[in-house]
Design a protein around this motif. Structure first.
Motif, mmCIF file in Angstrom:
data_model
loop_
_atom_site.group_PDB
_atom_site.id
_atom_site.type_symbol
_atom_site.label_atom_id
_atom_site.label_comp_id
_atom_site.label_asym_id
_atom_site.label_seq_id
_atom_site.Cartn_x
_atom_site.Cartn_y
_atom_site.Cartn_z
ATOM 1 N N GLY A 96 0.753 -1.132 -0.030
ATOM 2 C CA GLY A 96 -0.214 0.056 -0.266
ATOM 3 C C GLY A 96 0.922 1.336 0.152
ATOM 4 N N ASP A 97 0.212 2.125 0.718
ATOM 5 C CA ASP A 97 0.779 3.377 0.521
ATOM 6 C C ASP A 97 1.007 4.407 1.852
ATOM 7 O OD1 ASP A 97 -1.949 3.949 0.879
ATOM 8 O OD2 ASP A 97 -2.198 4.353 -1.250
ATOM 9 N N VAL A 98 0.839 3.803 2.815
ATOM 10 C CA VAL A 98 0.931 4.555 4.342
ATOM 11 C C VAL A 98 2.346 4.901 4.627
ATOM 12 C CG1 VAL A 98 -1.165 3.333 4.945
ATOM 13 C CG2 VAL A 98 1.207 2.262 5.796
ATOM 14 N N THR A 99 2.496 5.839 5.538
ATOM 15 C CA THR A 99 3.791 6.339 5.749
ATOM 16 C C THR A 99 4.928 5.425 6.181
ATOM 17 O OG1 THR A 99 2.929 8.407 6.628
ATOM 18 C CG2 THR A 99 5.052 7.727 7.558
ATOM 19 N N SER A 100 4.314 4.191 6.882
ATOM 20 C CA SER A 100 4.937 2.977 7.420
ATOM 21 C C SER A 100 5.726 2.330 6.315
ATOM 22 C CB SER A 100 4.205 2.013 8.353
ATOM 23 O OG SER A 100 3.514 2.674 9.538
ATOM 24 N N SER A 101 4.945 2.259 5.264
ATOM 25 C CA SER A 101 5.615 1.515 3.906
ATOM 26 C C SER A 101 6.697 2.216 3.348
ATOM 27 C CB SER A 101 4.449 1.332 2.775
ATOM 28 O OG SER A 101 3.272 0.407 3.532
ATOM 29 N N MET A 102 6.433 3.618 3.433
ATOM 30 C CA MET A 102 7.392 4.459 2.814
ATOM 31 C C MET A 102 8.714 4.645 3.569
ATOM 32 S SD MET A 102 8.542 8.058 3.311
ATOM 33 C CE MET A 102 6.999 8.831 4.097
#
Length: 360
Positions: A96-102
């Motif tokens: 996905g695209d949440v802050t954690s992933s980034m």
């Protein structure tokens, strides 16, 4: 092979669950660490979510907690970097695209750990959304790309990603939805509110563009309350929205406010609703597969297939469009949706099969 599975927000765990189940069912030669960044804390997540999705407790909780996006990003990067310095995996898998992933993708890439992005290549083309920035950043540094649609794969190709590193596998969120659909269960509010199938709306709102402007939020909620025609509107609202309504003495006769609802119960409500009204991207995917009318209170979507062949319609916040869409729901003239290609419950299996072939 050892992989890190990164999750920080509720939708992440829904997507990661598919990969965990595929590893367990395949007896694959893959070991995994489930890393919970702690970006979001939710009682329903911490106490029942893992049991409902049949996934183990996280191997590591980074416990970053709340804060601004910059604070969360910095804390996640530092804490995940420390974990990587103790023990590096062969691959970091972000979804996905949440802050954690980034943030985890950046930390992993800087330390020479290859990154795989599940749900790569989707775009809203709206950089006012923090998630859009995250998607662009993650895709710019990933090594492997797992996409939910051919359109997403095509976008990555246009941006110069090697064809050999792009894999169209379908949608892991839908894997979990289909796996647990037979186990959907009535929440307590079903009886308490005397709900019945096709006789209520489900509403979710969380995007800053909809909830941060008090005047805009008041106008939107009062419009939805009017358009509901005395049917209940089930709204798991954030505490700050409830506080705002109380302070402003705003009366919404048709609204039924709830605490956060667990996965199996929330999707029972979605599957039996007359319509879902949302500004979430993931819910538009679930309503498309469940064949439930969905009205998106946004000006764009990163999931165009839910509009092109699914049950989703984008109305923005324009009163005329909202009224027209809800009126169409009541006249039973809503379009018939189709399920997008490879949204068949087997995406996680495809991903794990591909990972097994990697020589890492």
């Amino acid at each position: 092979m050892i992989i890190d599975l990164i999750a920080g927000a509720r939708p992440n765990f829904v997507k990661i669950a598919s990969l965990i189940h595929a590893i367990q069912q395949d007896n694959a030669s893959i070991e995994f660490r489930l890393i919970h960044t702690g970006q979001h804390y939710d009682k329903n997540l911490s106490e029942s979510f893992f049991d409902q999705l049949q996934i183990p407790d996280p191997d590591k909780n980074l416990g970053v907690g709340s804060g601004t996006q910059a604070q969360q990003t910095a804390n996640i990067m530092m804490r995940y970097e420390a974990l990587l310095n103790e023990n590096k995996p062969d691959l970091c898998v972000v979804v996905g695209d949440v802050t954690s992933s980034m943030a985890c993708a950046i930390s992993a890439s800087k330390l020479g750990v290859k990154v795989a992005h599940v749900e790569a290549g989707i775009r809203s083309n709206d950089k006012s959304m923090p998630e859009e920035i995250n998607r662009i950043l993650i895709d710019s540094i990933s090594d492997y790309y797992f996409t939910t649609s051919r359109n997403a794969s095509g976008l990555l190709l246009k941006q110069g990603v090697s064809k050999e590193n792009i894999f169209f596998v379908g949608n892991t969120m839908i894997d979990t939805l289909l796996k647990f659909q037979p186990k959907f269960r009535k929440p307590i509010i079903w009886k308490d509110m005397a709900l019945s199938k096709n006789e209520y709306f489900v509403l979710t709102l969380h995007r800053p563009s909809n909830v941060d402007d008090p005047v805009k939020l008041k106008k939107l909620l009062e419009l939805l309350n009017e358009c509901a025609r005395n049917l209940p509107v089930i709204f798991p609202a954030h505490p700050r929205i409830k506080k705002f309504l109380k302070e402003q003495n705003i009366c919404l006769d048709n609204f039924k406010f709830t605490e956060p609802i667990s996965y199996l119960e929330f999707n029972f409500l979605v599957a039996n609703a007359k319509c879902v009204i949302t500004d979430s991207g993931g819910i538009t995917e679930e309503t498309t597969v469940l064949n439930i009318p969905c009205i998106t209170i946004r000006e764009n979507t990163e999931r165009p297939e839910t509009v092109e062949i699914g049950t989703n319609v984008i109305v923005g916040t324009e009163e005329k469009k909202i009224r027209k869409a809800i009126s169409t729901v009541f006249t039973n003239d809503w379009k018939t949706g189709q399920i997008p290609e490879l949204w068949d419950g087997k995406s996680g299996e495809r991903i794990i099969k591909i990972l097994k072939d990697f020589n890492l």
